[in-house]
Scaffold this active site. Structure first.
Site, PDB file in Angstrom:
ATOM      1  N   CYS A   1       1.066  -1.488  -0.228  1.00 50.78           N
ATOM      2  CA  CYS A   1       0.052   0.238   0.020  1.00 50.78           C
ATOM      3  C   CYS A   1       0.693   1.199   0.179  1.00 50.78           C
ATOM      4  CB  CYS A   1      -1.424   0.134   0.849  1.00 50.78           C
ATOM      5  SG  CYS A   1      -1.825   1.111   1.472  1.00 50.78           S
TER       6      CYS A   1
ATOM      7  N   CYS B   1       0.568   3.299   3.211  1.00 51.98           N
ATOM      8  CA  CYS B   1       0.851   3.272   3.890  1.00 51.98           C
ATOM      9  C   CYS B   1       2.009   3.783   3.679  1.00 51.98           C
ATOM     10  CB  CYS B   1      -0.122   1.983   4.437  1.00 51.98           C
ATOM     11  SG  CYS B   1      -1.073   1.414   4.381  1.00 51.98           S
TER      12      CYS B   1
END
Length: 175
Positions: free
Chosen positions: A98, A101
């Site tokens: 991600c 993230c």
């Protein structure tokens, strides 16, 4: 912002109450430090039955699903989420693949250092803790869960800027 956190908190609690956990997926191994200095660990009583160790070192701590249950909260449909620690915490639900993230990771590390002793920063990989994510109804990442004793948890979905996260943490800590 406070109203959004409260609304998301209510959704989280109601969603967690209706979920059943799946069988456990294989968990990643968490690296332990070689040093034998445990002065940063703060023993905490969990309902008077067990002792939970809180790491107040100011480092980000990666948790498996089992460690989440042991250190943060059991997922109990009847009782809801009950934080096991004394020191407030932020749990970052993330994935290695991600992009947002990965952008949030260094910000979370800076917040862990800045609020050392006041806030514990945990990370849970959603790919390795699918049962926890299902029970908490985590559908987007990154998702940040804020917990402290005897209060309803808060939730922030998406990658905040550093100033947004700091503002949220200060509000959460009551500063």
């Amino acid at each position: 912002m406070k109203k959004n956190i409260l609304i998301l908190c209510a959704v989280l609690l109601f969603a967690a109450c209706g979920q059943k956990t799946k069988t456990e997926q294989p968990q990643e191994q968490v690296q332990t430090e070689a040093a034998n200095d445990y002065s940063h660990l703060n023993p905490v009583q969990d309902n008077g039955t067990t002792t939970v160790q809180e790491d107040l070192s100011g480092k980000v701590i990666i948790l498996t699903a089992d460690e989440f249950r042991a250190k943060v909260s059991e997922i109990d449909p009847a009782r809801g989420l009950r934080y096991k620690g004394n020191t407030p915490c932020m749990v970052d639900f993330y994935a290695d693949w991600c992009g947002p993230c990965r952008q949030l990771a260094p910000i979370a590390e800076r917040m862990a250092k800045k609020y050392k002793g006041q806030l514990i920063v945990y990370k849970v990989n959603v790919d390795r803790a699918q049962d926890i994510c299902q029970a908490l109804n985590i559908q987007s990442i990154p998702t940040l869960l804020f917990m402290k004793p005897n209060t309803q948890p808060g939730l922030m979905v998406g990658a905040p800027t550093e100033s947004e996260l700091e503002s949220t943490i200060q509000e959460f800590l009551g500063k």
